[in-house]
Motif scaffolding. Structure first.
Motif, short mmCIF file in Angstrom:
data_model
loop_
_atom_site.label_atom_id
_atom_site.label_comp_id
_atom_site.label_asym_id
_atom_site.label_seq_id
_atom_site.Cartn_x
_atom_site.Cartn_y
_atom_site.Cartn_z
N THR A 165 -15.60 -17.51 4.18
CA THR A 165 -15.99 -16.10 4.11
C THR A 165 -16.55 -15.63 5.45
OG1 THR A 165 -16.50 -16.29 1.75
CG2 THR A 165 -17.48 -14.43 2.94
N ILE A 166 -17.41 -16.44 6.06
CA ILE A 166 -17.97 -16.09 7.36
C ILE A 166 -16.87 -16.01 8.40
CG2 ILE A 166 -19.49 -16.88 9.22
CD1 ILE A 166 -21.30 -18.10 7.09
N ALA A 167 -15.92 -16.94 8.33
CA ALA A 167 -14.80 -16.94 9.28
C ALA A 167 -13.99 -15.65 9.16
CB ALA A 167 -13.91 -18.16 9.05
N LEU A 168 -13.61 -15.29 7.96
CA LEU A 168 -12.75 -14.12 7.76
C LEU A 168 -13.43 -12.83 8.15
CD1 LEU A 168 -11.08 -15.06 4.33
CD2 LEU A 168 -10.05 -15.12 6.61
N ARG A 169 -14.71 -12.68 7.88
CA ARG A 169 -15.37 -11.43 8.20
C ARG A 169 -15.75 -11.32 9.68
NH1 ARG A 169 -20.45 -12.17 4.16
NH2 ARG A 169 -21.84 -13.46 5.44
N ASN A 170 -15.45 -12.39 10.44
CA ASN A 170 -15.67 -12.33 11.88
C ASN A 170 -14.38 -12.53 12.67
OD1 ASN A 170 -18.69 -12.07 12.47
ND2 ASN A 170 -18.65 -13.64 10.87
N GLY A 171 -13.25 -12.33 11.99
CA GLY A 171 -11.97 -12.31 12.69
C GLY A 171 -11.30 -13.65 12.91
N PHE A 172 -11.80 -14.71 12.27
CA PHE A 172 -11.15 -16.03 12.38
C PHE A 172 -10.24 -16.23 11.17
CE2 PHE A 172 -14.93 -16.37 14.98
CZ PHE A 172 -14.47 -17.08 16.09
N PRO A 173 -9.09 -16.87 11.34
CA PRO A 173 -8.14 -16.98 10.23
C PRO A 173 -8.59 -17.89 9.10
CG PRO A 173 -7.35 -18.22 12.13
CD PRO A 173 -8.54 -17.42 12.59
N ASP A 174 -9.44 -18.88 9.41
CA ASP A 174 -9.88 -19.81 8.38
C ASP A 174 -11.12 -20.57 8.86
OD1 ASP A 174 -8.88 -21.95 10.08
OD2 ASP A 174 -6.89 -21.43 9.31
N SER A 175 -11.70 -21.37 7.97
CA SER A 175 -12.92 -22.10 8.30
C SER A 175 -12.68 -23.17 9.36
CB SER A 175 -13.52 -22.74 7.04
OG SER A 175 -12.60 -23.64 6.46
N SER A 176 -11.49 -23.74 9.35
CA SER A 176 -11.17 -24.78 10.34
C SER A 176 -11.18 -24.23 11.76
CB SER A 176 -9.80 -25.39 10.03
OG SER A 176 -9.45 -26.37 11.00
#
Length: 324
Positions: free
Chosen positions: A292-303
């Protein structure tokens, strides 16, 4: 400047269920009206906000003082000290309650922020960039220190802000100001009430200079960072789009960033990482999934976010959470 007892208030809506063209025209007119009210309440601030981000605004002048309420989505603004002085706001002391969301103030010397539940007493000392978060809600009282000589010494211009501690007195003052804002008409007791409420809340204050965040950047990049933060969840927010939003050509954008020794793409990534890092550190119990943090900051996934965090800060997201 508002006339004595002038009061503006508006709530945005979608209008009547007319055809699409009529709804669009209605929205444009309503958005324009809210922007005009925003400019009227904050005449020394140049706002850059999505047309429908301003939801509600109310402003009332009582004597030499102003009470303002604002509820909105994300926005940025540039406050001009020269314009404030020209309009008679140069010496104004501002008492700001952050009811929800947050707001950041940034000038060439430092950056500070107020979060929901906090209050701040301050004076304008220089030009600054303002950034309001999503779910932004604020109540502000601007008082002229000429009304009481002791008020001028509450905040040293350009040096100290006064954080107000939580107290029953502060809560009562806030409620009283909201009541004054809604109260129609004006009588001889209104200005006395403002004086009494200001005294009530400042007597409960504790002098605590706010800690500036660690992510310091060159003053020329303040505006760029604000735009990136507004679009931080959009993974397609590129240097080209940043240049467009700044009103610059691609070459001019790269030249501006070259002066600070960083490329636009690297700066966008830096802003994303800094925001993600703050969210991770403020969530030690891992209540919010890393995805969730990744997506709301423009990263495609947690990895992808984990790899970027390790590369930039030398630690894993889990270690960041444990560090708090």
């Amino acid at each position: 400047m508002l006339e004595q007892d002038a009061r503006v208030s508006a709530v945005e809506s979608d209008g009547l269920p007319l055809d699409r063209k009529a709804r669009v025209n209605n929205a444009r007119q309503l958005g324009k009206g809210l922007r005009e009210r925003l400019a009227q309440a904050f005449p020394y601030v140049l706002f850059d906000a999505p047309p429908r981000s301003i939801i509600e605004i109310a402003d009332r002048r009582i004597g030499a003082h102003h009470i303002t309420y604002l509820r909105s989505g994300k926005w940025t603004g540039e406050a001009s000290i020269a314009q404030a002085k020209a309009l008679g706001f140069g010496e104004t002391v501002k008492l700001i309650w952050q009811l929800s969301g947050s707001m950041a103030f940034e000038n060439r010397n430092r950056r500070l922020a107020i979060k929901a539940g906090q209050a701040l007493l301050m004076r304008h000392a220089s030009d600054c960039v303002l950034t309001g978060s999503d779910d932004y809600e604020c109540l502000m009282l601007r008082v002229h220190p000429g009304a009481d000589p002791t008020w001028r010494d509450l905040v040293e211009s350009g040096a100290t802000e006064l954080r107000l501690g939580c107290s029953n007195a502060a809560a009562a003052a806030r409620a009283g100001l909201m009541a004054l804002l809604r109260q129609p008409g004006h009588d001889s007791t209104s200005e006395l009430a403002v004086h009494s409420l200001f005294e009530l809340v400042t007597r409960s204050a504790t002098r605590e200079p706010l800690e500036p965040p660690s992510d310091r950047i060159a003053p020329s990049l303040y505006r760029a960072r604000s735009l990136i933060q507004q679009n931080i969840a959009d993974s397609d927010y590129t240097p080209e789009r940043l240049a467009h939003d700044l009103g610059l050509s691609r070459r001019s954008l790269y030249n501006r960033f070259a002066e600070s020794g960083v490329t636009p793409a690297a700066f966008i990534r830096m802003v994303r990482l800094a925001q993600a890092k703050r969210e991770i550190e403020s969530d030690p119990s891992a209540a919010t999934p890393l995805t969730t943090i990744a997506l709301r900051n423009g990263f495609p996934d947690s990895s992808s976010l984990s790899h970027a965090i390790k590369s930039a800060y030398g630690v894993s997201p889990r270690a960041l959470r444990g560090h708090r």
